[in-house]
Structure formats: structure tokens, C-alpha cells
Design an enzyme around this catalytic site. Structure first.
Site, PDB file in Angstrom:
ATOM      1  CE1 TYR D 101      -3.630   2.612   0.775  1.00 41.64           C
ATOM      2  CE2 TYR D 101      -1.853   3.605   2.051  1.00 41.64           C
ATOM      3  CZ  TYR D 101      -3.088   3.703   1.434  1.00 41.64           C
ATOM      4  OH  TYR D 101      -3.777   4.884   1.471  1.00 41.64           O
ATOM      5  CD  GLU D 189      -5.909   5.154  -0.886  1.00 43.34           C
ATOM      6  OE1 GLU D 189      -5.790   5.337   0.325  1.00 43.34           O
ATOM      7  OE2 GLU D 189      -7.012   4.998  -1.441  1.00 43.34           O
TER       8      GLU D 189
END
Lengths: 288, 375, 288, 375
Positions: D101, D189
Site C-alpha cells: 500500500y 493512493e
């Protein structure tokens, strides 16, 4: 005593796996310096001469408690190495690397003003507190313990001066090369003040050279000192440097020559020697 | 490194700064074509790295085609302060309503960059600085390395930039400042920066000095040096990591460290000799550096004796010895060499030299005296 | 008394020649504010409503002694206008402009931490110390002198609250809108502390809204205050805002809702009203 | 403004970031050509602004050419969390050895930018943040707005990036960070950021939110919004400087200021009504804004009554009145309107409205009660 480093100094070497880093690691260990770790990004986990290598300064400091860093990283990466040590609040950072662009040093100078770390150098030989710790590239065997503190803007000329003083029986407390670049982390005045406050230092030797006005400023401080200072200025006979256009003349207004430095220092009560042998004589007089 | 005027202007032009069209020529024969291209009147300017070109006849305005070649030949025949004129900048002349001085310099005392501006532009700016210092405005970069539009705006008013040009002037000054920072310059001087009769700002003369240490990331500027070096020997020396300045004496000096090199020259003079050069082989030596240093000194025909003064720290004496032995094999060393070695790996170096029957002093004074004694 | 501004406040208007700047110049003069100068680059030398216009803040401050700046400059140029006032050490800077990008405000916030100036806003209605000085865009006639200090993150809602309080006979010391942007120069806590120390302020009204955690942090400070605080939170019934990806959830962890603010404030002893009329009642109770 | 995945990837690709080749399609018929171009296997991904696309069947891997069109049709037929799927991103599938992530967000509390990294990439990252917070690494930019290589290097080791990829990972993370800053983003993101079997780093899914206030200097991003708006009404409103969010109620609200707008909605609810929208006409009104606001509200067929609540500060009541009167002339206002006016230039505004036989309340509660009473 001596200043800045002693037997409690725990050294980390940035660029420990390079040619110069690994060579001087061995010389420092030989001298008795407590080298606790090294950093080379991407080479963490190795050991070299029994010293553990880490990927980052943060890892190294956390594992070893290092409180002093010496940088042997090539010029393009040296500003990053300095920043990394400052970011991790290493109290004393010594940068040996020469050839760092002025632009990078302007920024690093600003960081030094904001933070609590001290930088010595760049483009300097480092320092030695005789018999206790050597954090630098100076040949260790030329120093003898004694009452003389040496500060120098030069590298090899410092060795020359220290070596001749040792031969003449005038040993040293701490010998420090502050570097010859236009922007350096630690200046003459900083070190003069430390020597003034060091009980073991009886006489201070200041080795300057032409260019800049650090010697002239140091002269102002010398006036206030209780200890004798003997100076040496190299470049008396050097041809005039290249002119920096009209702007250079407007900004500097004629200071920075050997004459201006000698005049300022002698006016401050610090005799200025022209030959190393002459310097040695003046120092000996003041020890006795 | 100092750029020639024509190189400085090329750099300024590439960065979008307002310069008059023009090109450099190495012979009078090339000039007419350039003049055809840019149009009359033109200014012909000698490209030499000294001040006072104008007074020496190195800058001339030419208004008619027939005068172009004769004037160019005249300038290319000049020697200004000892420097022969090899190149000529041909540039469109511009009319001048007002002249300003503009400079940015790395300010060693302030550890910052300082912009210098004056309404009294032209050749006498240093005179102005002394006699009328309030006519010189200085703006020093702040803790972020920045200079702001509002600072330049005040300066523009104070130095007499016409009000309708304030915005144009501020934009130009800040663009020049950004270029100074971005290109790692240590000096950028525009003198004069002029307002033309039509109310445009033009950079008429330009001086640029670069930060040698930053040239690894400024390849485009390094190219200028390769193409037209100020001093070919010094540039060649720099390529090998040597710092070399030629002087007029006859004792060739090879030293490690600038301070020690200067102290060595001081000592040579003290004992009655004259150094032939300043040569610092720098730290972290390798054998190749030493060999190149020997080559450079040997190529100077004035040199009568060679003094090698090494105090090893990061420089290792054995590297120096190996380099010297290498030179011994490849070069014809036809002048006496005196070596002094101390410091890091001194013992190894002495052993290496002894095998070649070369002795080396331990103390600097001994070697200097021997070198000076050669007449 | 009141806080931040009073009859000694000398105001300079950045963007004085623009539509909003010139309009509110007149309204401020009408209120009695001592507007001493204005700045519009390139328009120095003019005068507008008798107030001299300068090219730079430095010129204006030197000529007029201005000690407070109010900014009406369009968003793309507003960060530069703030920087100019900070650079010239104007002690109080009020930025009315809305729509300044976050990136610019991160940098300006850093400058504020380094320097000695205070910024109110951006995207705020400014402030008024009732009967003495108005530096902002609030309609002057809605305020009445009295013992209530008002702090608000909102603009027009502040007017609503002040106007209703005035109608009810609960006049004000100082009314300040701190702005609703994510980064503002002056926060609830800063102003609460000033009201706590202002002898004329007896009750403090705090008008918050959903988003951010400034109200929650203010609640911590309110616990330590000696004066009563009554709060109003708008957006109780607003739909949940747009999610800022997973990252938003990781960073904020669920605070910033109306519920969390109300809970924090009530736990700190500050009742939270849901309607302005309810707020007025609670304030009146605490004055009497 | 929230970008679609395909727009985010276009932006990332333009900035030199490693993404798999692919293109967006608005119909199943366009897909085979794209697949020919990029090669099988491909992933077809529904382009809707909601989470949980995968679970809803909006993301499918297709390995053979014959399955391409049927799968694309299936996805284009979906409605995910109320949003019909109108576009499809066709992208080359990549094998995944490990998932990370990576995020950068504007961190309101710290007034800085924070990089978030985790070795536990994938859909359950928020779960991880709650249950295993030490698996989430955060690096906040310093006083200079910078994040440093040495900080990312430590994170890379801690999150289990293979050692031989450390330098590549650091370079990518810092390049993404620079892009975040340079492009005025508030969220960037990447989830997951993957290591492929061949040891390359690839950005597999991407979410970008931009700073609306900075769009005046980010024209390239603004184009994305024009081309494919998330909500056409909201985008159109924004172009007129209105801040509009559609809701499910029947009281249309036009208010100046976000705080007052929310307080108005709270009051509508308090008196038993349901707001049809949030609409802030912002400060420094002009008459055109008010007209556009009326148009927008009138276009919502659920609206039964319209409440205009203005407290003038920088907004001047006369501008609002003029705008309303303009709308009166040009629009068919077929539902009752209740106006409340206070503040700057209130008197002028009242006069203007009176001439049109329109009355306006002075106090908010009065107008709100009237608007809510309409059934």
C-alpha cells in the site's frame, strides 16, 4: 581534555564501504578511535573490520549510540549524507568530502542554524584529540600530547605544522582542520572559543590562508582571549586570484588579502609567522 | 569557470532572456554573413577575459557593410592586456535610452546570494560603489534562498526604472536570479542592462562565472569550457582533478593541498626562488593524477627544477610514489626532481622509491632549498 | 478592551484598488477604523477615499506606521501578499481571500512558525472590536457593545449569531472569524486564550462546524478556562463528506464529525446549541 | 476533485510512473481493439467513484479473446452502489508476487503531507490500520515540505520490499511524492503497488484527488473534469463559483457561506423539512451567480419550495437581489420562493425587491418556517 572529541566519542562512518572510508576506518581504529558503526545505503548487514554496516544513519544511531559522524561520501551525494546526519540529530558531523557545490552548502548552512548539530568541514581533514580519538584523515603518528591547540583552514599544511611542533617538543591537545571552502560549518571563532575554555590548551595556533574574511573576524575575537594565539597565513606570495566581476569588488571591497589578514591579526596581538619554523619558535616561546 | 561573453549570451538566450541577435566569429571572413543575417548596425566585440576592452579598441560599432571586414580584422589583430583576440562577437547594435547595472553574486560573507542593482550602470560601477554607495542597492536572499518581487519592485523605483517597465523589470530580474540559482552560477553580471528607445529591456553585456564543483550536474555549461577554454592547460589539469595555475618562475611545484601548496610557494620565494606554478594534486590521489602532474610541469619550458612536496593524509604516499615511478618510465624527465614525503603510507612509498634509487626528504625545508639551488 | 484590534490599530489594505478592497475601505472608514494606507503594486502614488496607495508594503509601513494588514488580493496572488506582510514583520495580517491552495498555506504556515506575525484567515470575514475598529468585511451595524466574545470558523454564520445576540441585548467585545480553510493562521485555542485574558469579555461564543479537529482540541483548552463558553456546531445534519480514500481514514480515524465535536465540547463544560435562538438563550443565562 | 482510475493512470503514465498499458472504453465494441493492442490477459475495470468494485463484479480478468466482449458487456451493464457503469478501463494484467500500500495525503492535523506505506497492501488496508497499526508506516514532510530518501529506505526495509528493489522503490516513492506536491494533489493512493514475478514495481490501482483551489494553475487536470465529470451538475455549479451538493429532500436552499448554509439545513431539518441540496454561492457575489443558482435549483424536480438565505458581508445583498430579479425575468419560477436578507446593502436590496412586489424576511427562522410549510 581537548575539545569536541575524546575517549567517549562514538563514531559512525558514512561511506564506510568506499575506498577512503574503509581505509581510514582502519587508520582510526589503529589510533584508538571508538568506531561503532558505518552507513552505506544498500549495504546494511555487512561488517567491515568488525564494524557493523547499516543502511541508514537512523538505524546505526539506534543500534550503536553513535554521537559523531564522519562523511567519506562522493561530492554529489555528500550533501544528502550531511542532511541525513542533521535530520537524525547527530551532535557532531565531520565532512571530509571536497567539491560540494556552494548552492548545496547555502542550504545546509541554513539547516545548521535551525538545528542543534555542529558540522566540521566540508573539505577538511577532520580532527584529533591527541592520544584519545582521531576522527579524520590526518596521519596519526605526527601528533604528540601537549599544550598546543591547532585550528586550520588547510589540510596538509596542518599536518606540516603539527609535525614540526611535535618534532620541537610542542605537543597538542586537539588539532582541527575546519576546511577551506567558502561555506563551512565551524569557523575559527567557534574553535578559538572552545580552546579558550579548554583548561589543557595553553597556546593556540591558527593556520589561515588568503581569501574570505574569517581570519579578520577571528582577530576581533582574539582581542578578547586570555590565551596567546600564534598565526600562520599561507599564500602571501600567491598571484591575485581571479576577479569576480565588478560585483565581487562591490561586495568584498578589498578585504581577504594576506596583508589585510596579517594586519588584523597582529593588531589583535597574534603574531603571524611566514615560515613554519618561525611559527614553531613563537609557539615555544609562549609555552615556556 | 569564467564564460566568454558570447557563451554567457548563448546561455541567457537559451533561458529566454532578452539579448540582441548575434553570433561569434573566429575570422573576419565569417563576419559579413552574420551581419547579413542580423542586419546593420552591428557591434563587434573582442572575446577576451579582461576588462577595458572598449578603451583598448576591442569594441566597435559598424554602420555600413564596407566597414565590417576591415573593422573585424582590426579587432582580431589586437592583443589586449597580453591576450591575443581570437574571437569576435557580432551582435545587432541597440539604441540605449538608459543604462542599469544588474548582478547576482554568491556572497561569501552572508553565505547567501546577493542581487546588486544600480541606476548608474556602465563601466564606472566600482567607482560609483566607492563614491556614491547609496546608488548601489543590494538584496540578499533570505533563509529560503529566495528574493521576492516586492523587494525588486522597491529597488526598481529607487534606481529609476521607468514606472511602465516595473513589471517587466521585476520579471526579468527574478528570472535572472532563478537562472543564477538553477545553473549553479557564482556570478551573473549584466552591465549594462539597458532600456531601448522603444522601451524594451535588453542585456547588452554579460559576465558569467560558474561553480566548478557543480559542473558534474551542469553538462551544458561544461561543454562551453571544452569548446573554448580560457586556459587549455588549466582546463586539462582540471580534468585530471588537478588544480593548476601557471606562473612566471622556474621551480615547478607539485603539492597536495592548496594551503600546503601556497606555503610551499611562499617558502620557495623566501629562499630566493620563483615558483613556476601553483599545482595542487588534491586529496584522494591516484597514480594517474601524479603522472599527469609531472607531464604538465615538464611541458613548461621555464621549469629548471621540480619540487614534489607531499604530506599524506587522505592522499597516500605510495600512490604518489607509484605515479612518479610511472612517469619515470613513460616521460623524459630531463630536469632534477626533489621529493619530500611524509604522512600516510610514507614507509611503503620510501621502499618503492629506494628500489628505483630515489631518495626523498622528510622535511619540507630541505627539499625546497635543494630545488631553489638549481640555477 | 477587546482583543487583537482597538482604536490604536493602523490598518493597511493590500489590494486597496480592487472591487472588494475599495468597497470595504469605505465601510471600514465608516465604522471608524483607522485605515492609514493601501498597497497595489504598480498603482503607488494614487489616493483612494483620501487614503494613500503604495507600491509595496515596505513603503506603506515606513510612511504610515501601519501595524495591521488586511488582504483583498485574488487567490493566485494572495500567498504573495501574505508573504510580503510577513517579510515586513506586520504584526497582524488578516486574509479575507478565499480559494488559496493548500500547498501555499503549508508553506505560509511554516513561515508563521518562524516569524513573529499573526495571521487571521485566510477565507475569513476578519474581526471587529465593537465600537473601536473593524478590520474585515462584516456588516458593521449588526454589532453592539457588550460582554460576549465571539470566535467563529464561519463567515455569514458569525453575522447571524452576532446579529441575534445584539437583538437579544447581548453585545460583544470582539467578534472574530478565523476562517474555514484546512490551514488557518489563528485557531480557536489562540483566540480562546485571548478572551480568557480580556477583562471585558465575560462569556465566549465559539461557532464551529464539521471537519477537522480544531473544535476537539479547543475543548481540551476550554477545560482550563475560568470563563463560560457556549458553542454552536453547524452541519449536524449534513451528509457525510466525500471520503479521502483509505489514506483519509487511516489519518483521521473517524474524528471531525458533528457528534465527536459536540461530545468533546459538552464534556469540557461548554454546552452546544443546535439553533441560534438556543445559543442566544444559553449566552443570556451566563451573562446574568 | 476526484479523478477516475483511468484518468489517474493517464496522469501517472505521463509523469513516467510504471503502469500497465491500457485504455478506457465507453462500449464493449471498443474493447477488442484495445486488447489487440495491449495483448492478453487483460483486466476490465468498471470506472465508478465507489469502493468495492471487485466484490460487485466490476473487475474481471479475461484470458481469451472470445470472453472479452461478453465480459465487457456484463460490466457495462452493472450498477454499483447506485452508480451505473459507463466506462471501462482495459489494462494489461500483470502477475503479482507481492502487494504494497502506498499513499500520500494532505494531513490537515499536521499541516503537512504524509506518506503512508504498508507491506499489507490490498483491500483490507483500513482493517490493518485498526488492528495492526504498526504495519502502517507514516512519513510526514518536514519544515521544508520534504521527505528524504533515507526515510523511505527505512520504511522499505520495514515493510518488506525485497532488498534488491530498495533503490527502485525509493526512487518511485519520491517521484510519486514530488508529483503529489507539483500537481497540487490532496490524495494520491496506490493500492496495490505490486512487485511482479520479474521483480518490477507496477502501480496497479490508483486514486487521485486534487486541490480544487489550485486548478487555476493545473489546467491539464481541470481538463479531466470537463471531459468526464463525476457529477455534471456539481461541476457546472463549480464553474460559476457555486458549491453544490445534491441531496434527497424538497426544500431547495440558496445560501451564502458554507457555515450558514449548513446551519440553514440544520434548521430546515429542525422544523421538519428536508433540504434538497447544499448550495453556497460563496463570497463576493455577482448577479450571474445568483441566476445560475436559481436555474440549478429549479432543475431539481423534487424541489417544492425555494429558500434564499443571505447575510451580506463581502456578498452584497443588492447583487443577490439583482440576480434574483434577473432569474425572475429569464426563468420560469414555478415554485414558491422565500427570501431572507440581512447585512451589506440590505436596504438597497429591499428597495429593488419591493419594486417587483417581493418581500423578504429579516430573520432566518421566519423564512425557514415558511419554506418548510410548503407541502
Amino acid at each position: 581534555m581537548g575539545i569536541l572529541i575524546d575517549e567517549n566519542t562514538k563514531v559512525l562512518i558514512q561511506g564506510i564501504t568506499g575506498r577512503d572510508g574503509s581505509f581510514h576506518l582502519a587508520r582510526m581504529i589503529e589510533y584508538g578511535t571508538n568506531v561503532v558503526g558505518g552507513v552505506t545505503p544498500g549495504k546494511g548487514g555487512q561488517a567491515i573490520d568488525g564494524v557493523p554496516v547499516f543502511d541508514t544513519v537512523e538505524d546505526c544511531v539506534k543500534e550503536t549510540g553513535a554521537n559523531t559522524s564522519i562523511i567519506f561520501v562522493a561530492a554529489p551525494f555528500a550533501p544528502g549524507a550531511i542532511r541525513e546526519s542533521l535530520f537524525n540529530d547527530v551532535p557532531l558531523v565531520i565532512c571530509i568530502t571536497e567539491g560540494i557545490p556552494v548552492k548545496d552548502m547555502i542550504e545546509i548552512n541554513q539547516r545548521l542554524r535551525e538545528g542543534g548539530s555542529r558540522l566540521v568541514g566540508p573539505n577538511c581533514p577532520g580532527l584529533v584529540t591527541v592520544g584519545k580519538s582521531k576522527v579524520g584523515i590526518m596521519p596519526g603518528h605526527i601528533f604528540e600530547p601537549g599544550p598546543v591547540g591547532i585550528i586550520s583552514r588547510s589540510g596538509t599544511l596542518t599536518y606540516e605544522v603539527a609535525s614540526e611542533l611535535s618534532h620541537a617538543g610542542a605537543g597538542q591537545t586537539t588539532v582541527i582542520g575546519i576546511g577551506g571552502d567558502p561555506i563551512i560549518g565551524t569557523t575559527f571563532i567557534d574553535v578559538l572559543e572552545m580552546f579558550e575554555n579548554d583548561p589543557d590548551t595553553k597556546v593556540v595556533v591558527m593556520v589561515g590562508e588568503i581569501g574570505g574574511t574569517d581570519e579578520e573576524r577571528a582577530a576581533e575575537y582574539i582581542k578578547t582571549m586570555s590565551k596567546p594565539v600564534v598565526a600562520f597565513i599561507s599564500g602571501r606570495t600567491a598571484p591575485k586570484g581571479k576577479r569576480m566581476g565588478h560585483a565581487g569588488a562591490i561586495i568584498s571591497g578589498g578585504v581577504g588579502t594576506a596583508e589585510s589578514k596579517i594586519e588584523a591579526l597582529e593588531a589583535a596581538g597574534a603574531p603571524v609567522a611566514g615560515l613554519v619554523s618561525e611559527l614553531v619558535d613563537k609557539v615555544k616561546e609562549r609555552i615556556d | 569557470m569564467k564564460l566568454h561573453e558570447y557563451q554567457s549570451k548563448e546561455l541567457l538566450g537559451k533561458n529566454g532572456m532578452p539579448i540582441m541577435p548575434g553570433r561569434v566569429a573566429a575570422s573576419a571572413a565569417e563576419v559579413p554573413e552574420i551581419v547579413e543575417e542580423i542586419g546593420l548596425p552591428v557591434v563587434l566585440k573582442a572575446q577576451v577575459h579582461v576588462g577595458g576592452r572598449g578603451k583598448a579598441g576591442g569594441v566597435r560599432v559598424v554602420g555600413s557593410m564596407e566597414d565590417v571586414v576591415p573593422t573585424a580584422e582590426k579587432i582580431l589583430g589586437l592583443t589586449i592586456k597580453g591576450l591575443p583576440v581570437k574571437k569576435l562577437l557580432v551582435t545587432r547594435a541597440c539604441d540605449i535610452a538608459k543604462e542599469f547595472y544588474f548582478g547576482v553574486i554568491f556572497d561569501r560573507e552572508k553565505r547567501a546570494c546577493t542581487m546588486i542593482l544600480s541606476g548608474e550602470g556602465g563601466v564606472d560601477i566600482e567607482e560609483t560603489a566607492k563614491e556614491n554607495p547609496e546608488a548601489i542597492l543590494k538584496i540578499t536572499s533570505d533563509t529560503r534562498g529566495k528574493i521576492y518581487d516586492f523587494q525588486v519592485r522597491r529597488a526598481a523605483a529607487a534606481m529609476g526604472v521607468p514606472r511602465e517597465l516595473h513589471n517587466q523589470f521585476i520579471k526579468l530580474a527574478l528570472a535572472l536570479y532563478d537562472m543564477f540559482v538553477d545553473m549553479d552560477l557564482t556570478l551573473l553580471e549584466i552591465n549594462p542592462l539597458v532600456v531601448t528607445d522603444e522601451g524594451n529591456l535588453v542585456l547588452v553585456d554579460a559576465k558569467i562565472i560558474t561553480d566548478d564543483n557543480a559542473m558534474y550536474r551542469r553538462k551544458e555549461i561544461k561543454e562551453f569550457e571544452r569548446a573554448d577554454p580560457e586556459n587549455p592547460d588549466e582546463v586539462k589539469a582540471k580534468e585530471y582533478g588537478l588544480s593548476y595555475v601557471k606562473l612566471d618562475g622556474n621551480v615547478g611545484c607539485i603539492v597536495n593541498g592548496a594551503g600546503l601548496a601556497m606555503a610551499t610557494m611562499d617558502m620557495v620565494k623566501h629562499f630566493g626562488g620563483e615558483p613556476a606554478n601553483f599545482l595542487d594534486i588534491g586529496g584522494s590521489s591516484n597514480t594517474e593524477k601524479m603522472k599527469q602532474a609531472m607531464k604538465l610541469i615538464l611541458s613548461d619550458k621555464n621549469v629548471k627544477s621540480i619540487l614534489i612536496n607531499i604530506f599524506g593524509g587522505i592522499t597516500r604516499c605510495d600512490d604518489v610514489a607509484a605515479g612518479f615511478i610511472g612517469a619515470l618510465r613513460s616521460e623524459n624527465i630531463d630536469r632534477p626532481v626533489f621529493i619530500r614525503l611524509s604522512g600516510t603510507n610514507e614507509e611503503i612509498a620510501r621502499e618503492m622509491l629506494e628500489k628505483e634509487n630515489i631518495s626523498a626528504d622528510t622535511r619540507m625545508e630541505d627539499a625546497v632549498k635543494k630545488a631553489v639551488a638549481v640555477k
